[in-house]
Design a protein around this motif. Structure first.
Motif, short mmCIF file in Angstrom:
data_model
loop_
_atom_site.label_atom_id
_atom_site.label_comp_id
_atom_site.label_asym_id
_atom_site.label_seq_id
_atom_site.Cartn_x
_atom_site.Cartn_y
_atom_site.Cartn_z
N ILE A 238 0.84 -1.21 0.00
CA ILE A 238 0.00 0.00 0.00
C ILE A 238 0.87 1.25 0.00
O ILE A 238 0.60 2.21 -0.73
CB ILE A 238 -0.95 -0.01 1.22
N ILE A 239 1.93 1.27 0.81
CA ILE A 239 2.84 2.42 0.87
C ILE A 239 3.52 2.64 -0.49
O ILE A 239 3.60 3.78 -0.98
CB ILE A 239 3.90 2.22 1.97
N ILE A 240 4.00 1.55 -1.10
CA ILE A 240 4.67 1.65 -2.40
C ILE A 240 3.73 2.22 -3.45
O ILE A 240 4.08 3.16 -4.19
CB ILE A 240 5.21 0.28 -2.85
N PHE A 241 2.51 1.66 -3.54
CA PHE A 241 1.55 2.14 -4.53
C PHE A 241 1.11 3.57 -4.25
O PHE A 241 0.82 4.34 -5.18
CB PHE A 241 0.33 1.21 -4.59
N ALA A 242 1.04 3.94 -2.97
CA ALA A 242 0.69 5.31 -2.62
C ALA A 242 1.75 6.29 -3.13
O ALA A 242 1.42 7.34 -3.70
CB ALA A 242 0.53 5.44 -1.11
N PHE A 243 3.04 5.95 -2.93
CA PHE A 243 4.12 6.80 -3.43
C PHE A 243 4.10 6.88 -4.96
O PHE A 243 4.41 7.93 -5.54
CB PHE A 243 5.47 6.27 -2.95
N LEU A 244 3.74 5.79 -5.62
CA LEU A 244 3.76 5.76 -7.08
C LEU A 244 2.59 6.52 -7.70
O LEU A 244 2.78 7.28 -8.67
CB LEU A 244 3.73 4.30 -7.57
N TYR A 245 1.40 6.34 -7.14
CA TYR A 245 0.20 6.81 -7.83
C TYR A 245 -0.44 8.06 -7.23
O TYR A 245 -1.28 8.67 -7.89
CB TYR A 245 -0.84 5.68 -7.89
N THR A 246 -0.07 8.43 -6.02
CA THR A 246 -0.63 9.66 -5.44
C THR A 246 -0.32 10.90 -6.29
O THR A 246 -1.21 11.72 -6.55
CB THR A 246 -0.13 9.87 -4.00
N PRO A 247 0.94 11.09 -6.77
CA PRO A 247 1.21 12.26 -7.63
C PRO A 247 0.39 12.24 -8.92
O PRO A 247 -0.09 13.28 -9.37
CB PRO A 247 2.71 12.13 -7.93
N ILE A 248 0.20 11.04 -9.51
CA ILE A 248 -0.56 10.94 -10.76
C ILE A 248 -2.03 11.27 -10.51
O ILE A 248 -2.65 12.01 -11.28
CB ILE A 248 -0.42 9.52 -11.36
N ILE A 249 -2.59 10.74 -9.42
CA ILE A 249 -3.99 11.02 -9.10
C ILE A 249 -4.19 12.51 -8.81
O ILE A 249 -5.19 13.11 -9.24
CB ILE A 249 -4.44 10.16 -7.89
N THR A 250 -3.24 13.11 -8.09
CA THR A 250 -3.31 14.55 -7.81
C THR A 250 -3.29 15.36 -9.10
O THR A 250 -4.07 16.31 -9.28
CB THR A 250 -2.12 14.97 -6.92
N LEU A 251 -2.40 15.00 -10.01
CA LEU A 251 -2.31 15.68 -11.30
C LEU A 251 -3.62 15.55 -12.07
O LEU A 251 -4.11 16.53 -12.66
CB LEU A 251 -1.15 15.07 -12.11
N MET A 252 -4.21 14.36 -12.08
CA MET A 252 -5.47 14.14 -12.81
C MET A 252 -6.60 14.96 -12.20
O MET A 252 -7.42 15.54 -12.93
CB MET A 252 -5.81 12.65 -12.80
N ILE A 253 -6.66 15.02 -10.88
CA ILE A 253 -7.72 15.79 -10.21
C ILE A 253 -7.61 17.27 -10.55
O ILE A 253 -8.60 17.93 -10.91
CB ILE A 253 -7.68 15.57 -8.69
N PHE A 254 -6.38 17.80 -10.47
CA PHE A 254 -6.21 19.24 -10.70
C PHE A 254 -6.24 19.61 -12.18
O PHE A 254 -6.22 20.79 -12.51
CB PHE A 254 -4.91 19.72 -10.06
N SER A 255 -6.28 18.61 -13.07
CA SER A 255 -6.50 18.94 -14.49
C SER A 255 -7.93 19.41 -14.73
O SER A 255 -8.23 19.98 -15.77
CB SER A 255 -6.20 17.72 -15.36
#
Length: 268
Positions: A15-32
């Motif tokens: 969970i920690i690994i996937f959070a580090f990997l995908y949290t920036p991508i999800i944030t980018l998608m939301i703020f688009s």
């Protein structure tokens, strides 16, 4: 009790690994979809950055060259890589075969910047004008090893002496290749094609050193825009690119799963 703790630690680690990997991508998608240029505050939902993206002539031109080069490079690299993989597989075991396999690993292990500078020097030595052709040749070159590595495992899984049996029954080598070998290694070929396409779309360093006036791709264009400041259009473009690759991966995984179920049924 120990097994439960061990499983909990493993899951927590994932969970920690996937959070580090995908949290920036999800944030980018939301703020688009954010109604503000700021990435610090949410000011409401909007699609205006996507509208501006498709009205940006520079980005649309970069998208055109990106897709054109990715399609051409992946198809040509897949054809060359598949033929090369079949040739390597049919070679007798020995030092020369091992040498070819090790040479094939070099472009993959090499840093992209080293490959890019090497190809740039080669094109300068040959006297090619930098532009569409040089970028296309560069993408074909670095995609071929990935195709070879995708096809070789499928060739090793082929039943022994199948081709020889077909030839003994009167089939020509080309017929045996078309009707026996290619259908059985098709999943590896398709995986190599998809990998080459994805690598070509994603590439920056090699494209940067081999492009010329009037020719650019999305990676170079995004880099140029980011140097002038992050714009919401970049978030929108990155979201589209990520979703495109994700959809392609889901399609491939679904086809692989369907083939696995079909093979299991046939074996029963």
């Amino acid at each position: 009790m120990v097994n439960k703790i061990s499983k909990f630690i493993q899951r927590f680690y994932l969970i920690i690994i996937f959070a580090f990997l995908y949290t920036p991508i999800i944030t980018l998608m939301i703020f688009s979809f954010n109604n503000s240029k700021s990435m610090a505050h949410w000011n409401g939902f909007t699609l205006k950055w996507y509208e501006k993206l498709f009205h940006n002539d520079g980005l649309m031109e970069a998208l055109y060259y990106t897709l054109l080069i990715a399609v051409l490079a992946s198809v040509i690299a897949t054809i060359i890589g598949t033929i090369t993989a079949i040739g390597i597989h049919n070679m007798k075991k020995g030092s020369f075969k091992k040498l070819l396999l090790n040479v094939n690993y070099l472009p993959i292990l090499n840093p992209d910047i080293v490959t890019g500078i090497s190809l740039m020097c080669l094109f300068l030595f040959v006297g090619l004008d930098f532009g569409f052709l040089t970028m296309l040749l560069a993408h074909i070159t670095f995609n071929i090893p990935y195709v070879i590595l995708s096809v070789l495992p499928k060739l090793r899984q082929l039943p022994a002496n199948t081709t020889e049996a077909a030839l003994d029954l009167g089939a020509t080598p080309f017929y045996a290749l078309r009707k026996i070998i290619l259908p059985q290694i098709a999943p590896g070929i398709f995986s190599g094609l998809l990998m080459a396409f994805t690598m070509s779309i994603d590439d920056f360093a090699i494209s940067f050193f081999t492009t010329g006036p009037g020719v650019t791709n999305l990676s170079i264009e995004i880099y140029s825009m980011a140097r002038r400041g992050i714009k919401p259009e970049i978030n929108a473009l990155s979201t589209i690119m990520f979703l495109t690759v994700l959809i392609l991966l889901l399609i491939v995984n679904r086809k692989s799963l369907s083939r696995g179920k079909l093979t299991a049924k046939q074996s029963l």
